[in-house]
Write a protein that holds these residues in place. Structure first.
Motif, short mmCIF file in Angstrom:
data_model
loop_
_atom_site.label_atom_id
_atom_site.label_comp_id
_atom_site.label_asym_id
_atom_site.label_seq_id
_atom_site.Cartn_x
_atom_site.Cartn_y
_atom_site.Cartn_z
N PHE A 1 0.87 -1.18 0.00
CA PHE A 1 0.00 0.00 0.00
C PHE A 1 0.91 1.23 0.00
CE2 PHE A 1 1.05 -0.99 4.33
CZ PHE A 1 1.33 0.23 4.90
N ILE A 2 0.29 2.40 -0.16
CA ILE A 2 1.02 3.65 -0.04
C ILE A 2 0.10 4.69 0.58
CG2 ILE A 2 0.42 4.37 -2.40
CD1 ILE A 2 3.13 5.82 -2.52
N LYS A 3 0.64 5.48 1.50
CA LYS A 3 -0.13 6.52 2.17
C LYS A 3 -0.02 7.82 1.38
CE LYS A 3 -1.68 6.38 5.89
NZ LYS A 3 -3.06 6.08 6.39
N VAL A 4 -1.18 8.44 1.12
CA VAL A 4 -1.22 9.76 0.48
C VAL A 4 -2.04 10.66 1.40
CG1 VAL A 4 -1.84 11.06 -1.57
CG2 VAL A 4 -1.15 8.66 -1.79
N GLY A 5 -1.34 11.45 2.20
CA GLY A 5 -2.02 12.22 3.24
C GLY A 5 -2.67 11.27 4.23
N LYS A 6 -3.96 11.45 4.46
CA LYS A 6 -4.68 10.59 5.39
C LYS A 6 -5.24 9.35 4.71
CE LYS A 6 -6.14 14.43 8.38
NZ LYS A 6 -7.32 15.15 8.95
N GLU A 7 -5.13 9.29 3.39
CA GLU A 7 -5.72 8.20 2.63
C GLU A 7 -4.69 7.09 2.37
OE1 GLU A 7 -8.82 8.08 1.95
OE2 GLU A 7 -9.43 10.14 2.38
N THR A 8 -5.21 5.88 2.12
CA THR A 8 -4.36 4.74 1.80
C THR A 8 -4.77 4.20 0.44
OG1 THR A 8 -4.14 4.14 4.12
CG2 THR A 8 -3.63 2.43 2.51
N VAL A 9 -3.81 4.05 -0.42
CA VAL A 9 -4.04 3.43 -1.72
C VAL A 9 -3.39 2.05 -1.72
CG1 VAL A 9 -3.73 3.60 -4.22
CG2 VAL A 9 -4.09 5.68 -2.86
N ASN A 10 -4.21 1.02 -1.87
CA ASN A 10 -3.69 -0.35 -1.83
C ASN A 10 -3.12 -0.78 -3.17
OD1 ASN A 10 -4.39 -0.74 0.80
ND2 ASN A 10 -6.38 -1.63 0.33
N CYS A 11 -2.16 -1.69 -3.10
CA CYS A 11 -1.75 -2.40 -4.31
C CYS A 11 -2.75 -3.53 -4.53
CB CYS A 11 -0.34 -2.96 -4.16
SG CYS A 11 0.29 -3.65 -5.72
N TRP A 12 -2.93 -3.92 -5.76
CA TRP A 12 -3.85 -5.01 -6.04
C TRP A 12 -3.37 -6.31 -5.37
CZ3 TRP A 12 -2.05 -9.36 -8.55
CH2 TRP A 12 -0.83 -9.25 -9.22
N ARG A 13 -2.05 -6.39 -5.04
CA ARG A 13 -1.52 -7.59 -4.39
C ARG A 13 -1.07 -7.24 -2.98
NH1 ARG A 13 3.17 -11.50 -6.84
NH2 ARG A 13 4.44 -10.39 -5.33
N ARG A 14 -1.96 -6.62 -2.22
CA ARG A 14 -1.59 -6.15 -0.90
C ARG A 14 -1.15 -7.31 0.01
NH1 ARG A 14 -5.05 -2.53 3.47
NH2 ARG A 14 -3.44 -2.53 5.06
N GLY A 15 -1.82 -8.44 -0.07
CA GLY A 15 -1.47 -9.55 0.81
C GLY A 15 -0.12 -10.17 0.52
N ARG A 16 0.39 -9.95 -0.70
CA ARG A 16 1.71 -10.47 -1.09
C ARG A 16 2.46 -9.35 -1.79
NH1 ARG A 16 -0.20 -14.41 -5.08
NH2 ARG A 16 -2.02 -13.06 -5.05
N PRO A 17 2.91 -8.35 -1.07
CA PRO A 17 3.50 -7.15 -1.69
C PRO A 17 4.70 -7.47 -2.56
CG PRO A 17 3.93 -7.19 0.67
CD PRO A 17 2.94 -8.28 0.41
N HIS A 18 4.93 -6.59 -3.54
CA HIS A 18 6.02 -6.78 -4.48
C HIS A 18 7.38 -6.49 -3.88
CE1 HIS A 18 2.52 -5.94 -7.25
NE2 HIS A 18 2.96 -7.07 -7.73
N GLY A 19 7.42 -5.72 -2.81
CA GLY A 19 8.69 -5.41 -2.18
C GLY A 19 9.55 -4.49 -3.03
N SER A 20 10.89 -4.70 -2.98
CA SER A 20 11.82 -3.85 -3.73
C SER A 20 11.77 -4.21 -5.21
CB SER A 20 13.23 -4.04 -3.20
OG SER A 20 14.15 -3.25 -3.93
N GLN A 21 11.72 -3.18 -6.06
CA GLN A 21 11.64 -3.41 -7.51
C GLN A 21 12.08 -2.15 -8.25
OE1 GLN A 21 7.42 -4.00 -8.49
NE2 GLN A 21 6.92 -2.77 -6.71
#
Length: 693
Positions: free
Chosen positions: A301-321
C-alpha cells in the motif's frame, strides 16, 4: 380612353413582368410532388468490399380518382390484399381516399411485386425505390449504423455521411384541377433521382471478422455484460476494425432494443484502471522524473495524506523493484509515487496532450468527452488515483488514440474511419488523408516505453498476450466498476488489455475490453488472450514477417503451453506431466492426489509458468476427506469465491474489499464442506484499488 390605357398597362405588367412568376404559381397550384429517394451510395471496406448497398425494390401507390373511375374498387382491393397480405378493408380505404396520391405499400418483396404488376390494375402504379441492405449481416454494425425506410441515415456512418450518401431525390408529379381536386386522367410526371456518392472506410473486412470472431468466443466463455475491441494503425490513426457485443443485425434493426445500437466504444466513459498507467509512465519518462532503473519499495500500500491506496496484491506485496519491474507487476504504489513526482501541472499537461477530456472527432455520432477531475480542484489523492487509472473517466476511443501516439514516436493522430469518397461511376471525389494533431512525447521516450511494455508481455502481468514469432508489448487493466450513486463495486470489474505489435515497427495497436465477466475478471486473464488471437491473425493477414525464430523462443522459455487437466491425478503423475511441458508447480497440502488446480485446465501459460495444485487426503477409517486451505490473502470477493468453490469449501465473509485475514490459516488440512472465514477491509476505511493484472 384613360380606362383603356390603364387596362393596357395592367395587361403588359401581368403578361411580361409578372408572367413567369404567375405561370410558376399556376404550375405549383396544378401539380403536387411526391418525393422519390435516390439510391444511397455504397459503403465499402478499405479493399473495396461492399458493406452497405442499396437494392431496387418496387413501391406501389394508387391514384384514387382513377381507381374510382374504373368502377372496380372492391375487386381491386381484394386482389391487392391477397398478394400483399394486407387487410382488404384497409386497402379499400387507402385506394379511395380523397387525395391525388397515396402509398399502398413500399419496398414490396420481388415475388409479390411481380404478381401485382401482372394484374395491371387500373389506378395502381409502382415506382422503383432504393432499400438499404447490409450483405455481411451484423459485421461492423456499430460502425455502419443503418438507414430508415425513407432511405435516410439513422445511426453510425450512415447518419454522419448522410448528405454524401443520399444523393438527390426524384419526384412523382401529380396534376390537380383549379379547385384542388384530383383529375382522373391527369398528367403524372416522374423525375428520376440522382444516386449518392460512395465512401471507402478504413475498416478492413478481414480484420473486422477476426475481431468479431474473438469477441463472440469471449461472450460465450466469460459471459460478460458486454465486450468490445478496436484495432488501429498507429502511424495513420486509421481504424482497421471496431466491434462491440452484444451486436445487432442492421437489416432488422427495429427488432432490437435501442440500447444495443449504442457504440459504447465511443459513447461511454469508464475508469480504465491499469491500462492508463501507460499514460502516467509516458509523461514521467518524457519529463525525466523517473528512469527505468529507479528503485521503489512496495509494502502492499502507499499513504497519500490521510488516505491509503492499496496495491492489487496487498497480501503479497512486491517489495523492492525497479521501475521496469513496477510496470511489469502493475504495482500501484510505484505509479502513485511517479504521479506525485510529476506534480499536477506536468500530469495535466500530458493528460491534455494525449487528448483526454475532449472529443477525438471520430466520424461517428454520439461521441462522449469523458470526465476529468478539474485541474484547479485536484488534490494529491486525486493525482494518486488518476495515476493508476481511477478518478478520471475516459472513452475507449480516447484511450486507444493516446496509446497509438505512444506507439507512433509520440505523434497523436486523429482517429479515422473514412479514407475516400467516390461518385456513382467510381471517380475519385475526395481523399481524406491521415491528420496529425500534435507531438506529445519524444521519439526516444516512445521507444523506451515500448521496450518496457514488451517486458510486461514477456515477463509480467501480460504473459497471456505473448504472440509466438512477434514482439508484442502492452498493459493489463482491471478496474472496479462505479456504483450508481457513488463508490465502487466489489463484485463487478472491467478487464482490459491494450497492446502493440511489433514493438520495433508498430503496425497495429489493439484495445480489448471485457465488461463484468463471470468468475475470473483480471484483464491479464480475460482480455489478454483475446488481444493475442486478434493480433496474431491480423499480422499474418497483413503478411508481417515473423521476427523471432522458433528455436530462439524455446531458448528464452517464452513459448506458451496449454495447462492440462490434472484433477484426480497422483501428485507424482501430475509433476511429470508439468515437467514435460516445462511448467513449475506449487503443491498445497499433504495429500497424494490433486483435488483442484489453478490456472484452470485449458489456460495458456508461458514455459516456466507456475501451476498451483491443491491436494486432498482421502477419507480413511471414519475420517472425512481433507483438503489444504488456500491462501486467499489479497483476493477480492469474486476471486475468493471461485477458489473456495473449486475446493468444495463454504465461505463466510466479514466486511468488503480485499481479504486481509482468514481462518483457518493457509496450508491447514480441513474437511471438505468446512467453512473458511475471511475478513475483508471495508472500502470506507481505505482507497481499495485492485487495478492490476
Amino acid at each position: 380612353m384613360s380606362l383603356l390605357f390603364i387596362l393596357s398597362l395592367r395587361l403588359i405588367w401581368v403578361q411580361f413582368i409578372m408572367g413567369q412568376e404567375l405561370q410558376q404559381k399556376a404550375f405549383d397550384a396544378r401539380f403536387r410532388n411526391v418525393e422519390v429517394k435516390a439510391k444511397r451510395g455504397v459503403i465499402y471496406d478499405a479493399k473495396g468490399k461492399p458493406l452497405a448497398i442499396s437494392v431496387s425494390t418496387d413501391s406501389f401507390y394508387a391514384i384514387p380518382a382513377q381507381v374510382r373511375k374504373a368502377n372496380k374498387v372492391d375487386e381491386t382491393a381484394a386482389k391487392i390484399s391477397q398478394i400483399l397480405g394486407m387487410d382488404q378493408a384497409k386497402v379499400k380505404e387507402l385506394i379511395t381516399k380523397r387525395q391525388a396520391f397515396v402509398w399502398i405499400q413500399r419496398h414490396v418483396p420481388d415475388e409479390k411485386a411481380k404478381a401485382l404488376k401482372a394484374l395491371n390494375l387500373e389506378g395502381i402504379n409502382f415506382v422503383e425505390e432504393p432499400e438499404r441492405f447490409y450483405p455481411k449481416g451484423p459485421l461492423a454494425a456499430h460502425v455502419l449504423g443503418f438507414a430508415g425506410i425513407d432511405n435516410q441515415g439513422l445511426n453510425g456512418i450512415e447518419i454522419t455521411y448522410d448528405k454524401i450518401l443520399s444523393g438527390m431525390p426524384g419526384t412523382i408529379m401529380v396534376e390537380y384541377d383549379a379547385k384542388g381536386q384530383e383529375i382522373p386522367d391527369a398528367l403524372h410526371k416522374y423525375v428520376p433521382p440522382q444516386d449518392g456518392n460512395s465512401i471507402y472506410l478504413t475498416i478492413d473486412e478481414t480484420i473486422q471478422y477476426i475481431v468479431e470472431r474473438e469477441l463472440d468466443a469471449t461472450m460465450k466463455l466469460r459471459n460478460p455484460k458486454r465486450a468490445g475491441a478496436i484495432v488501429m494503425d498507429p502511424k495513420t490513426g486509421r481504424i482497421l476494425a471496431m466491434a462491440a457485443r452484444p451486436a445487432f443485425e442492421p437489416n432488422k434493426y427495429k427488432e432490437y432494443d435501442a440500447s444495443v445500437w449504442r457504440n459504447f466504444l465511443i459513447s461511454d466513459a469508464y475508469e480504465p484502471g491499469s491500462t492508463f498507467k501507460t499514460v502516467t509512465a509516458a509523461g514521467a519518462l518524457d519529463e525525466g522524473v523517473v528512469k527505468p532503473t529507479d528503485r521503489f519499495y512496495d509494502p502492499g500500500f502507499i499513504k497519500v495524506g490521510k488516505e491509503t491506496v492499496n496495491c492489487w496484491r496487498r497480501g503479497r506485496p512486491h517489495g523492492s523493484q525497479s521501475f521496469v519491474e513496477g510496470v511489469q507487476n502493475s504495482c500501484n504504489p510505484v505509479f502513485v509515487t511517479v504521479g506525485l513526482r510529476e506534480g499536477k501541472d506536468v500530469f495535466y499537461r500530458y493528460l491534455y496532450g494525449f487528448g483526454f477530456g475532449k472529443k477525438t472527432n471520430i466520424e461517428l455520432p454520439g461521441e462522449a468527452t469523458g470526465i476529468l477531475v478539474p485541474k484547479e480542484r485536484a488534490k494529491d489523492i486525486d493525482l494518486a488515483t488518476m495515476s493508476i487509472g481511477q478518478a478520471n473517466a475516459v472513452t475507449p476511443i480516447q484511450l486507444i488514440t493516446a496509446f497509438a501516439a505512444i506507439s507512433n514516436d509520440g505523434w497523436l493522430m486523429k482517429p479515422q474511419l473514412v479514407k475516400e469518397i467516390r461518385d456513382k461511376d467510381g471517380n475519385l471525389v475526395k481523399t481524406i488523408e491521415p491528420e496529425k494533431v500534435r507531438q506529445v512525447i519524444s521519439p526516444e521516450t516512445s521507444r523506451m516505453l515500448l521496450e518496457i511494455l514488451e517486458t510486461v508481455v514477456s515477463q509480467g502481468t501480460g504473459k497471456n498476450a505473448y504472440i509466438e514469432g512477434y514482439r508484442a508489448g502492452g498493459k493489463t487493466g482491471t478496474a472496479q466498476k462505479i456504483i450508481p450513486g457513488g463508490g465502487y463495486s466489489s463484485t463487478e470489474f472491467i478487464g482490459s488489455f491494450m497492446g502493440v505489435a511489433p514493438v520495433n515497427d508498430p503496425r497495429v495497436v489493439v484495445l480489448v475490453i471485457v465488461d463484468s465477466p463471470q468468475g475470473i475478471y483480471y484483464g491479464g486473464q480475460v482480455a489478454a488472450p483475446v488481444f493475442k488471437n486478434i493480433v496474431r491473425d491480423t499480422l499474418r493477414y497483413l503478411q508481417v514477417p515473423v521476427q523471432v525464430e522458433p528455436e530462439k523462443l524455446t531458448q528464452n522459455n517464452q513459448k506458451t503451453v496449454r495447462v492440462p487437466n490434472l484433477t484426480g491425478m497422483e501428485i507424482k503423475e501430475a509433476r511429470n506431466s508439468l515437467e514435460k511441458l516445462k511448467l513449475k508447480l506449487d503443491i498445497y497440502g499433504d495429500g497424494t492426489k490433486v483435488k483442484a488446480q489453478l490456472p484452470l485446465p485449458g489456460s495458456e501459460l508461458p514455459e516456466g509458468g507456475k501451476v498451483i495444485l491443491y491436494t486432498s487426503v482421502p477419507a480413511h477409517q471414519g475420517q472425512p476427506e481433507t483438503v489444504a486451505v488456500p491462501d486467499l490473502t489479497g483476493k477480492n470477493l469474486a476471486e475468493a469465491k471461485e477458489i473456495v468453490k473449486l475446493l468444495n469449501f463454504n465461505l463466510e465473509v466479514q466486511g468488503s474489499g480485499v481479504v486481509i485475514r482468514q481462518e483457518p490459516e493457509p496450508g491447514m488440512q480441513i474437511a471438505i464442506g468446512s467453512t473458511i472465514t475471511v475478513v475483508m477491509e471495508p472500502q470506507s476505511q481505505t482507497t481499495i484499488v485492485p487495478a492490476g493484472p
